[in-house]
Write a protein that holds these residues in place. Structure first.
Motif, PDB file in Angstrom:
ATOM      1  N   MET A   1       0.819  -1.199   0.000  1.00 29.69           N
ATOM      2  CA  MET A   1       0.000   0.000   0.000  1.00 29.69           C
ATOM      3  C   MET A   1       0.863   1.264   0.000  1.00 29.69           C
ATOM      4  SD  MET A   1      -2.971   0.986   2.647  1.00 29.69           S
ATOM      5  CE  MET A   1      -4.455   1.397   1.820  1.00 29.69           C
ATOM      6  N   MET A   2       1.978   1.240   0.727  1.00 30.07           N
ATOM      7  CA  MET A   2       2.857   2.408   0.777  1.00 30.07           C
ATOM      8  C   MET A   2       3.537   2.650  -0.569  1.00 30.07           C
ATOM      9  SD  MET A   2       2.672   3.734   3.765  1.00 30.07           S
ATOM     10  CE  MET A   2       4.151   4.565   4.202  1.00 30.07           C
ATOM     11  N   GLU A   3       3.651   1.630  -1.387  1.00 31.45           N
ATOM     12  CA  GLU A   3       4.295   1.787  -2.689  1.00 31.45           C
ATOM     13  C   GLU A   3       3.541   2.787  -3.563  1.00 31.45           C
ATOM     14  OE1 GLU A   3       3.404  -1.369  -1.562  1.00 31.45           O
ATOM     15  OE2 GLU A   3       5.395  -1.949  -0.852  1.00 31.45           O
ATOM     16  N   ALA A   4       2.240   2.932  -3.352  1.00 29.38           N
ATOM     17  CA  ALA A   4       1.436   3.873  -4.130  1.00 29.38           C
ATOM     18  C   ALA A   4       1.816   5.323  -3.832  1.00 29.38           C
ATOM     19  CB  ALA A   4      -0.043   3.659  -3.838  1.00 29.38           C
ATOM     20  N   LEU A   5       2.455   5.570  -2.697  1.00 23.22           N
ATOM     21  CA  LEU A   5       2.838   6.928  -2.306  1.00 23.22           C
ATOM     22  C   LEU A   5       4.260   7.288  -2.712  1.00 23.22           C
ATOM     23  CD1 LEU A   5       1.282   7.040   1.269  1.00 23.22           C
ATOM     24  CD2 LEU A   5       0.359   8.013  -0.834  1.00 23.22           C
ATOM     25  N   GLU A   6       5.009   6.354  -3.265  1.00 25.86           N
ATOM     26  CA  GLU A   6       6.387   6.624  -3.664  1.00 25.86           C
ATOM     27  C   GLU A   6       6.437   7.725  -4.716  1.00 25.86           C
ATOM     28  OE1 GLU A   6       8.805   3.297  -4.767  1.00 25.86           O
ATOM     29  OE2 GLU A   6       8.329   2.216  -2.944  1.00 25.86           O
ATOM     30  N   GLY A   7       7.354   8.669  -4.526  1.00 24.49           N
ATOM     31  CA  GLY A   7       7.510   9.778  -5.454  1.00 24.49           C
ATOM     32  C   GLY A   7       6.594  10.951  -5.181  1.00 24.49           C
ATOM     33  N   LYS A   8       5.774  10.855  -4.149  1.00 21.31           N
ATOM     34  CA  LYS A   8       4.835  11.942  -3.822  1.00 21.31           C
ATOM     35  C   LYS A   8       5.275  12.659  -2.556  1.00 21.31           C
ATOM     36  CE  LYS A   8       1.045   9.725  -6.127  1.00 21.31           C
ATOM     37  NZ  LYS A   8      -0.261   9.159  -6.056  1.00 21.31           N
ATOM     38  N   GLU A   9       4.878  13.938  -2.452  1.00 20.68           N
ATOM     39  CA  GLU A   9       5.187  14.720  -1.265  1.00 20.68           C
ATOM     40  C   GLU A   9       4.188  14.359  -0.173  1.00 20.68           C
ATOM     41  OE1 GLU A   9       5.463  19.351   0.149  1.00 20.68           O
ATOM     42  OE2 GLU A   9       5.918  18.867  -1.941  1.00 20.68           O
ATOM     43  N   VAL A  10       4.688  13.817   0.925  1.00 21.59           N
ATOM     44  CA  VAL A  10       3.840  13.372   2.020  1.00 21.59           C
ATOM     45  C   VAL A  10       4.350  13.952   3.335  1.00 21.59           C
ATOM     46  CG1 VAL A  10       3.229  11.207   0.873  1.00 21.59           C
ATOM     47  CG2 VAL A  10       5.178  11.252   2.401  1.00 21.59           C
ATOM     48  N   ALA A  11       3.500  13.871   4.345  1.00 18.82           N
ATOM     49  CA  ALA A  11       3.881  14.205   5.718  1.00 18.82           C
ATOM     50  C   ALA A  11       3.852  12.912   6.518  1.00 18.82           C
ATOM     51  CB  ALA A  11       2.929  15.223   6.315  1.00 18.82           C
ATOM     52  N   ILE A  12       4.838  12.728   7.381  1.00 13.93           N
ATOM     53  CA  ILE A  12       4.906  11.528   8.213  1.00 13.93           C
ATOM     54  C   ILE A  12       4.714  11.947   9.663  1.00 13.93           C
ATOM     55  CG2 ILE A  12       6.342   9.603   8.956  1.00 13.93           C
ATOM     56  CD1 ILE A  12       7.689   9.693   6.227  1.00 13.93           C
TER      57      ILE A  12
ATOM     58  N   GLU B   1      11.535   5.617  -1.219  1.00 21.66           N
ATOM     59  CA  GLU B   1      11.524   4.154  -1.243  1.00 21.66           C
ATOM     60  C   GLU B   1      10.738   3.630  -0.050  1.00 21.66           C
ATOM     61  OE1 GLU B   1      15.429   2.441  -1.311  1.00 21.66           O
ATOM     62  OE2 GLU B   1      16.149   3.916  -2.748  1.00 21.66           O
ATOM     63  N   THR B   2      10.100   2.489  -0.246  1.00 25.11           N
ATOM     64  CA  THR B   2       9.427   1.813   0.857  1.00 25.11           C
ATOM     65  C   THR B   2       9.966   0.393   0.945  1.00 25.11           C
ATOM     66  OG1 THR B   2       7.633   1.089  -0.577  1.00 25.11           O
ATOM     67  CG2 THR B   2       7.311   3.152   0.601  1.00 25.11           C
ATOM     68  N   GLY B   3      10.039  -0.097   2.148  1.00 26.28           N
ATOM     69  CA  GLY B   3      10.507  -1.454   2.369  1.00 26.28           C
ATOM     70  C   GLY B   3       9.708  -2.101   3.480  1.00 26.28           C
ATOM     71  N   ASP B   4      10.113  -3.296   3.866  1.00 25.74           N
ATOM     72  CA  ASP B   4       9.418  -4.011   4.934  1.00 25.74           C
ATOM     73  C   ASP B   4       9.663  -3.388   6.296  1.00 25.74           C
ATOM     74  OD1 ASP B   4       8.467  -5.779   3.062  1.00 25.74           O
ATOM     75  OD2 ASP B   4      10.050  -7.251   3.404  1.00 25.74           O
ATOM     76  N   LYS B   5      10.850  -2.788   6.487  1.00 21.99           N
ATOM     77  CA  LYS B   5      11.203  -2.264   7.796  1.00 21.99           C
ATOM     78  C   LYS B   5      11.434  -0.756   7.827  1.00 21.99           C
ATOM     79  CE  LYS B   5      13.206  -6.573   9.303  1.00 21.99           C
ATOM     80  NZ  LYS B   5      14.321  -7.226   9.941  1.00 21.99           N
ATOM     81  N   TYR B   6      11.772  -0.150   6.690  1.00 17.79           N
ATOM     82  CA  TYR B   6      12.130   1.269   6.646  1.00 17.79           C
ATOM     83  C   TYR B   6      11.493   1.974   5.460  1.00 17.79           C
ATOM     84  CZ  TYR B   6      15.778   0.303  10.075  1.00 17.79           C
ATOM     85  OH  TYR B   6      16.438  -0.053  11.207  1.00 17.79           O
ATOM     86  N   LEU B   7      11.347   3.317   5.618  1.00 17.15           N
ATOM     87  CA  LEU B   7      10.972   4.199   4.518  1.00 17.15           C
ATOM     88  C   LEU B   7      12.139   5.138   4.266  1.00 17.15           C
ATOM     89  CD1 LEU B   7       7.416   5.462   5.571  1.00 17.15           C
ATOM     90  CD2 LEU B   7       7.961   3.571   4.050  1.00 17.15           C
ATOM     91  N   LYS B   8      12.370   5.491   3.020  1.00 16.47           N
ATOM     92  CA  LYS B   8      13.370   6.511   2.694  1.00 16.47           C
ATOM     93  C   LYS B   8      12.604   7.781   2.359  1.00 16.47           C
ATOM     94  CE  LYS B   8      17.182   7.571  -0.412  1.00 16.47           C
ATOM     95  NZ  LYS B   8      17.948   7.103  -1.579  1.00 16.47           N
ATOM     96  N   TYR B   9      12.858   8.832   3.149  1.00 19.24           N
ATOM     97  CA  TYR B   9      12.153  10.106   3.034  1.00 19.24           C
ATOM     98  C   TYR B   9      13.197  11.194   2.788  1.00 19.24           C
ATOM     99  CZ  TYR B   9       8.735  13.733   4.315  1.00 19.24           C
ATOM    100  OH  TYR B   9       7.882  14.806   4.316  1.00 19.24           O
ATOM    101  N   VAL B  10      13.032  11.964   1.718  1.00 21.26           N
ATOM    102  CA  VAL B  10      14.034  12.951   1.332  1.00 21.26           C
ATOM    103  C   VAL B  10      13.422  14.347   1.327  1.00 21.26           C
ATOM    104  CG1 VAL B  10      15.620  13.660  -0.488  1.00 21.26           C
ATOM    105  CG2 VAL B  10      15.222  11.235  -0.083  1.00 21.26           C
TER     106      VAL B  10
ATOM    107  N   TYR C   1      16.041   7.687   6.846  1.00 16.13           N
ATOM    108  CA  TYR C   1      15.586   6.304   6.805  1.00 16.13           C
ATOM    109  C   TYR C   1      14.783   6.088   8.080  1.00 16.13           C
ATOM    110  CZ  TYR C   1      18.766   5.778   2.941  1.00 16.13           C
ATOM    111  OH  TYR C   1      19.389   5.928   1.729  1.00 16.13           O
ATOM    112  N   ILE C   2      13.480   5.951   7.937  1.00 19.81           N
ATOM    113  CA  ILE C   2      12.571   5.947   9.077  1.00 19.81           C
ATOM    114  C   ILE C   2      12.039   4.539   9.299  1.00 19.81           C
ATOM    115  CG2 ILE C   2      10.436   6.915   9.993  1.00 19.81           C
ATOM    116  CD1 ILE C   2      10.913   9.304   8.035  1.00 19.81           C
ATOM    117  N   PRO C   3      12.178   3.998  10.519  1.00 17.83           N
ATOM    118  CA  PRO C   3      11.628   2.671  10.797  1.00 17.83           C
ATOM    119  C   PRO C   3      10.089   2.699  10.756  1.00 17.83           C
ATOM    120  CG  PRO C   3      12.914   3.494  12.664  1.00 17.83           C
ATOM    121  CD  PRO C   3      12.896   4.555  11.630  1.00 17.83           C
ATOM    122  N   ILE C   4       9.512   1.700  10.142  1.00 17.91           N
ATOM    123  CA  ILE C   4       8.054   1.595  10.026  1.00 17.91           C
ATOM    124  C   ILE C   4       7.395   1.583  11.410  1.00 17.91           C
ATOM    125  CG2 ILE C   4       6.183   0.042   9.284  1.00 17.91           C
ATOM    126  CD1 ILE C   4       7.418   1.188   6.871  1.00 17.91           C
ATOM    127  N   THR C   5       8.054   0.979  12.390  1.00 22.23           N
ATOM    128  CA  THR C   5       7.468   0.836  13.726  1.00 22.23           C
ATOM    129  C   THR C   5       7.312   2.165  14.454  1.00 22.23           C
ATOM    130  OG1 THR C   5       9.668   0.364  14.616  1.00 22.23           O
ATOM    131  CG2 THR C   5       8.292  -1.526  14.016  1.00 22.23           C
TER     132      THR C   5
END
Length: 68
Positions: free
Chosen positions: A1-12, A27-36, A43-47
């Motif tokens: 589901m997070m893959e749909a947000l890749e490349g978009k400007e978001v707030a976390i 980038e999205t992964g199983d454990k981390y997100l890459k936010y630039v 690199y933000i942990p999903i938890t």
């Protein structure tokens, strides 16, 4: 589901009540997100994430005062 947000400007929003905005989800992964942002690459942990928001409409602030 997070893959749909890749490349978009978001707030976390984090579990501790803080948030980051103005960056792009690269980038999205199983454990981390890459936010630039302009200044950082995070690199933000999903938890640690409470919510990820995507603004779909620009906020319009009402005019205050009497000048035109």
């Amino acid at each position: 589901m997070m893959e749909a947000l890749e490349g978009k400007e978001v707030a976390i929003h984090f579990l501790d009540g803080t948030s980051v905005r103005g960056g792009v989800l690269k980038e999205t992964g199983d454990k981390y997100l890459k936010y630039v942002t302009e200044y950082q690459e995070m690199y933000i942990p999903i938890t640690s994430i409470q919510a990820v928001t995507l603004d779909i409409k620009e906020h319009v602030h009402p005019r205050i005062g009497f000048a035109q």
